[in-house]
Scaffold this active site. Sequence first.
Site, PDB file in Angstrom:
ATOM      1  N   ASP A 463     -31.407 -18.188  50.298  1.00 37.49           N
ATOM      2  CA  ASP A 463     -30.624 -18.480  49.094  1.00 37.49           C
ATOM      3  C   ASP A 463     -31.596 -18.786  47.957  1.00 37.49           C
ATOM      4  O   ASP A 463     -32.272 -19.813  47.972  1.00 37.49           O
ATOM      5  CB  ASP A 463     -29.702 -19.682  49.371  1.00 37.49           C
ATOM      6  N   HIS A 464     -31.628 -17.900  46.963  1.00 34.63           N
ATOM      7  CA  HIS A 464     -32.613 -18.042  45.886  1.00 34.63           C
ATOM      8  C   HIS A 464     -32.308 -19.220  44.962  1.00 34.63           C
ATOM      9  O   HIS A 464     -33.146 -19.614  44.150  1.00 34.63           O
ATOM     10  CB  HIS A 464     -32.682 -16.751  45.074  1.00 34.63           C
ATOM     11  N   ARG A 465     -31.106 -19.797  45.070  1.00 33.79           N
ATOM     12  CA  ARG A 465     -30.820 -21.016  44.311  1.00 33.79           C
ATOM     13  C   ARG A 465     -31.620 -22.185  44.867  1.00 33.79           C
ATOM     14  O   ARG A 465     -31.974 -23.117  44.129  1.00 33.79           O
ATOM     15  CB  ARG A 465     -29.327 -21.355  44.371  1.00 33.79           C
TER      16      ARG A 465
END
Length: 493
Positions: A463-465
């Site tokens: 998850d790039h968040r």
Amino acid sequence: MTAGTAGAANVQRIREFKMPDVGEGLTEAEILKWYVKPGDTVTDGQVVCEVETAKAAVELPIPYDGVVHTLNFDEGTTVDVGTVIISVDTDPGAGPVQEGPGDAAAPAEAVEEEAEPQGRQAVLVGYGAAPSSTKRRARKPQPGVPAQSEPVTAGLQAELNGRATPAPAATPVAVPVAPAVPAASAPAAGRPLAKPPVRKLAKDLGIDLATVAPTGPGGVITRDDVYAAAAPAEAAPAVLPAAPEPGVPTVAAPVAAFDAARERRVPVKGVRKATAQAMVASAFTAPHVTEFITVDVTRTMKLVQELKQDPDLAGLRVNPLLLVAKAFLVAIKRHPEVNAAWDEANQEIVYKDYINLGIAAATPRGLIVPNIKDAGAKTLPQLATELGELVATAREGKTSPAAMSGGTVTITNVGVFGVDTGTPILNPGESAILAVGAIKLQPWVHKGKVKPRQVTTLALSFDHRLIDGELGSKLLADIAAVLERPKRLITWG
């Protein structure tokens, strides 16, 4: 005995058992098999049916002694949580149940309150949610809205949430006549009516329920209503069509039949339905990044063979997946900020000091992902034991909903199908998933010479968040480093 007396006596005798909340956010279950029929004697704790949720097949015990009065649904029927599925006559010696005029109007809530005086709803896993002690200030009446509109709306929403409350006594009130409105429209005041999963879907898609036109009974907003609101308008007078927002699913047209005689249609339900919903929610919520690395695992494969001869692991299943799991856990310990979850509602990142390691398992019921609780704290023999039990339970179709909740990261072993690698989709609420490809003998430069070595490709989606490219790259590189030189399990562990 008067009609009113007969109705009251029946309320005392007939106990209704509702489809329980499994405690995992699921809202429905399919009745697979009934073990009893009307007229059968049952005892408290006796299993009366088997149901299949989106996560597992579960046997339901009845909490009453008596004789089965009615079965409200046939096998194969999908039933919402909170719906009465069976009723039991708890005093069969009192003679036949008398159907009085008051029976139909007798509130089911009266039976439920008597059966569960502690205030907690029965669940299959855990103890359920305690009733809220928070008191809210009454809303101010809206001009032109009948005074009883708000309690009715609140009662209907409580039923949608599985917490039905007795309706207040009706009081004659002079109500001004309002213009007729369509039956499917939402209530004029108060919170839009929708089940919790529909509210979550609207939140994930960025849809304000107040702007959605309901089509369900009594003005209830359905999933189709939310998807319809999320889909871009095809055309509007004097307005150019709006471009669809990135990541927002559109409502697909039904699949047209080409040769209906040679096509089969199977209802989407159970594990397949849950998997589809979870994957769509994850793909359109978490920005995925997938990185790949190819690694020489010859030393790891040698270690697997040595561990199979170790007395401490006698009787346990030792395979490459065991050491891949251990390498993943060691790498996470070196980069603990990877082990986190994104809380959209509170706008917070939740860092977790425990690792619940999910293992994707293909079963006859479909793909499920049970997880090993506190996997990071387990020794290699303990990890091997739990991996073996997890796989065996999954294949038997006996994985419990609790075993599939609370995961933080997952491993999917696509290599068992001869596949080199893949781009796995995150499980909702998790931060990373590691795909392990097939281990093959390939030419590899080793100590300056080309030699046949056992090589595999790893793919890490995250998850790039939560995880930046640098952090994700370091995590994947560390997993590969451990598998290339497994002695790092000691020096890094």
